[in-house]
Design a protein around this motif. Structure first.
Motif, PDB file in Angstrom:
ATOM      1  N   TRP A 110      38.727 -10.494  43.184  1.00  0.00           N
ATOM      2  CA  TRP A 110      37.381  -9.954  43.363  1.00  0.00           C
ATOM      3  C   TRP A 110      36.718 -10.593  44.580  1.00  0.00           C
ATOM      4  O   TRP A 110      36.633 -11.803  44.686  1.00  0.00           O
ATOM      5  CB  TRP A 110      36.544 -10.202  42.126  1.00  0.00           C
ATOM      6  N   ASP A 111      36.290  -9.755  45.519  1.00  0.00           N
ATOM      7  CA  ASP A 111      35.555 -10.204  46.701  1.00  0.00           C
ATOM      8  C   ASP A 111      34.067 -10.044  46.393  1.00  0.00           C
ATOM      9  O   ASP A 111      33.530  -8.936  46.438  1.00  0.00           O
ATOM     10  CB  ASP A 111      35.955  -9.356  47.909  1.00  0.00           C
ATOM     11  N   ALA A 112      33.412 -11.165  46.031  1.00  0.00           N
ATOM     12  CA  ALA A 112      32.012 -11.095  45.606  1.00  0.00           C
ATOM     13  C   ALA A 112      31.095 -10.632  46.732  1.00  0.00           C
ATOM     14  O   ALA A 112      30.107  -9.940  46.489  1.00  0.00           O
ATOM     15  CB  ALA A 112      31.564 -12.468  45.096  1.00  0.00           C
ATOM     16  N   GLY A 113      31.423 -11.019  47.978  1.00  0.00           N
ATOM     17  CA  GLY A 113      30.580 -10.617  49.098  1.00  0.00           C
ATOM     18  C   GLY A 113      30.599  -9.116  49.326  1.00  0.00           C
ATOM     19  O   GLY A 113      29.556  -8.475  49.489  1.00  0.00           O
ATOM     20  N   ALA A 114      31.794  -8.563  49.322  1.00  0.00           N
ATOM     21  CA  ALA A 114      31.937  -7.122  49.544  1.00  0.00           C
ATOM     22  C   ALA A 114      31.819  -6.316  48.260  1.00  0.00           C
ATOM     23  O   ALA A 114      31.770  -5.095  48.288  1.00  0.00           O
ATOM     24  CB  ALA A 114      33.283  -6.832  50.201  1.00  0.00           C
ATOM     25  N   ARG A 115      31.779  -7.019  47.133  1.00  0.00           N
ATOM     26  CA  ARG A 115      31.717  -6.392  45.815  1.00  0.00           C
ATOM     27  C   ARG A 115      32.824  -5.359  45.639  1.00  0.00           C
ATOM     28  O   ARG A 115      32.595  -4.205  45.284  1.00  0.00           O
ATOM     29  CB  ARG A 115      30.333  -5.777  45.546  1.00  0.00           C
ATOM     30  N   THR A 116      34.044  -5.825  45.883  1.00  0.00           N
ATOM     31  CA  THR A 116      35.198  -4.943  45.718  1.00  0.00           C
ATOM     32  C   THR A 116      36.422  -5.789  45.388  1.00  0.00           C
ATOM     33  O   THR A 116      36.422  -7.007  45.573  1.00  0.00           O
ATOM     34  CB  THR A 116      35.457  -4.134  46.998  1.00  0.00           C
ATOM     35  N   TRP A 117      37.456  -5.138  44.883  1.00  0.00           N
ATOM     36  CA  TRP A 117      38.706  -5.822  44.559  1.00  0.00           C
ATOM     37  C   TRP A 117      39.649  -5.769  45.745  1.00  0.00           C
ATOM     38  O   TRP A 117      39.752  -4.741  46.427  1.00  0.00           O
ATOM     39  CB  TRP A 117      39.370  -5.172  43.352  1.00  0.00           C
ATOM     40  N   ARG A 118      40.335  -6.881  46.003  1.00  0.00           N
ATOM     41  CA  ARG A 118      41.294  -6.975  47.092  1.00  0.00           C
ATOM     42  C   ARG A 118      42.700  -7.105  46.517  1.00  0.00           C
ATOM     43  O   ARG A 118      42.917  -7.811  45.537  1.00  0.00           O
ATOM     44  CB  ARG A 118      41.006  -8.192  47.967  1.00  0.00           C
ATOM     45  N   GLY A 119      43.638  -6.449  47.168  1.00  0.00           N
ATOM     46  CA  GLY A 119      45.019  -6.513  46.720  1.00  0.00           C
ATOM     47  C   GLY A 119      45.439  -5.218  46.048  1.00  0.00           C
ATOM     48  O   GLY A 119      44.628  -4.311  45.835  1.00  0.00           O
ATOM     49  N   ALA A 120      46.701  -5.132  45.727  1.00  0.00           N
ATOM     50  CA  ALA A 120      47.252  -3.911  45.141  1.00  0.00           C
ATOM     51  C   ALA A 120      47.340  -4.021  43.627  1.00  0.00           C
ATOM     52  O   ALA A 120      47.631  -5.086  43.087  1.00  0.00           O
ATOM     53  CB  ALA A 120      48.638  -3.633  45.723  1.00  0.00           C
ATOM     54  N   ARG A 121      47.097  -2.903  42.969  1.00  0.00           N
ATOM     55  CA  ARG A 121      47.263  -2.833  41.519  1.00  0.00           C
ATOM     56  C   ARG A 121      48.614  -2.172  41.256  1.00  0.00           C
ATOM     57  O   ARG A 121      48.779  -0.980  41.496  1.00  0.00           O
ATOM     58  CB  ARG A 121      46.105  -2.030  40.912  1.00  0.00           C
ATOM     59  N   ASP A 122      49.581  -2.955  40.796  1.00  0.00           N
ATOM     60  CA  ASP A 122      50.962  -2.496  40.700  1.00  0.00           C
ATOM     61  C   ASP A 122      51.456  -2.587  39.258  1.00  0.00           C
ATOM     62  O   ASP A 122      52.000  -3.614  38.832  1.00  0.00           O
ATOM     63  CB  ASP A 122      51.833  -3.360  41.624  1.00  0.00           C
TER      64      ASP A 122
END
Length: 296
Positions: free
Chosen positions: A246-258
């Motif tokens: 979780w990227d709190a600054g950008a408020r988004t998830w980083r990386g792949a969901r596999d």
């Protein structure tokens, strides 16, 4: 439930909130998925049913962030709040029955979850709220509601501190015949969020005959083999997050969901000692389906 199966691995469900968001629910609320116990229990039942259809043996209820103070702060009476907490088990049991069988684990989230300030990942509750006495007092009403709800067992999950686990064990002793697993949020392959080694927590809990498993959830998958291999004297439980960050600054998830890689990793977790395996944040019915396929 009387006991966990000796050699059989139970498949837990995945991220309930993730599935609800995929179904169009807006969970940007301090009550998180617990809000739907009041607003839309039917969508909760569908989410549970989707995980059972994917191969889960166990549904974890939507009571993680539910509390009497949290509901009464929204204007509900104490009686209404208590009924909603019990409803979390009723909804999961309905989905279980529709699926033709399974186990319902009533979620007991940490004190930090109700605070909705991220402290369930640190255990930093302050000198007054963070004592075993204070935590047992805070949990007691919800604990007894869930213990008397008809759930098969309680899932004490995302616990950030050994002190909170000790508080919950006190409550477990107040409810003879009730069984529970204890699962911690962990910072690495050895320690839970407050810095205590998971193996040390497991050693404290393994002596209680009402404790059916100890392990980790809401933790990076790469840490699971080392964590569960340190659990002795009791079966291990493992349900990590998807591996995204979780990227709190950008408020988004980083990386792949596999899901495929997640399912394959479940075999390693079982080899390390896990006997209850599933997924937490950002895991879906597809992750559960892959776990089921690999473990079978």
């Amino acid at each position: 439930m009387d006991a966990l199966p000796g050699e059989r691995t139970l498949v837990l469900d995945g991220g309930l909130a993730t599935r609800l968001e995929d179904l169009g629910c807006d969970l940007r609320d301090e009550l998180w998925s617990a809000r739907l116990l009041h607003d839309d229990p039917a969508v909760l039942r569908r989410a549970h049913r989707d995980f059972f259809a994917a191969g889960a043996d166990v549904a974890i209820t939507a009571s993680y962030q539910a509390s009497v103070p949290g509901f009464t702060a929204r204007g509900l009476s104490r009686g209404e709040a208590r009924a909603l907490i019990a409803r979390s088990v009723e909804v999961a049991a309905q989905a279980r029955d529709e699926a033709g069988g399974g186990i319902v684990a009533a979620s007991v989230g940490p004190y930090g979850a109700a605070r909705a300030d991220g402290s369930e990942y640190t255990g930093d509750y302050g000198p007054r709220a963070g004592t075993a006495d204070a935590l047992a007092d805070w949990h007691r009403e919800r604990w007894h509601l869930l213990a008397e709800s008809g759930a098969d067992l309680l899932a004490c999950e995302t616990l950030p501190s050994c002190t909170e686990a000790q508080a919950l064990v006190r409550l477990l002793a107040e409810t003879p015949g009730v069984r529970a697993w204890f699962s911690f949020s962990c910072r690495d392959g050895e320690r839970i969020s407050d810095g205590t080694p998971l193996a040390e927590c497991a050693a404290l809990l393994a002596g209680h005959d009402q404790v059916v498993a100890v392990g980790a959830n809401c933790t990076a998958p790469r840490h699971i083999p080392e964590l569960v291999s340190g659990v002795r004297g009791v079966p291990a439980v493992a349900y990590p997050n998807s591996g995204e960050i979780w990227d709190a600054g950008a408020r988004t998830w980083r990386g792949a969901r596999d899901p495929a890689a997640f399912g394959a990793a479940a075999r390693e977790w079982r080899r390390a000692g896990a006997r209850l395996i599933g997924g937490c944040c950002r895991t879906t019915p597809e992750h559960v389906r892959r776990i089921r396929a690999h473990l079978d």
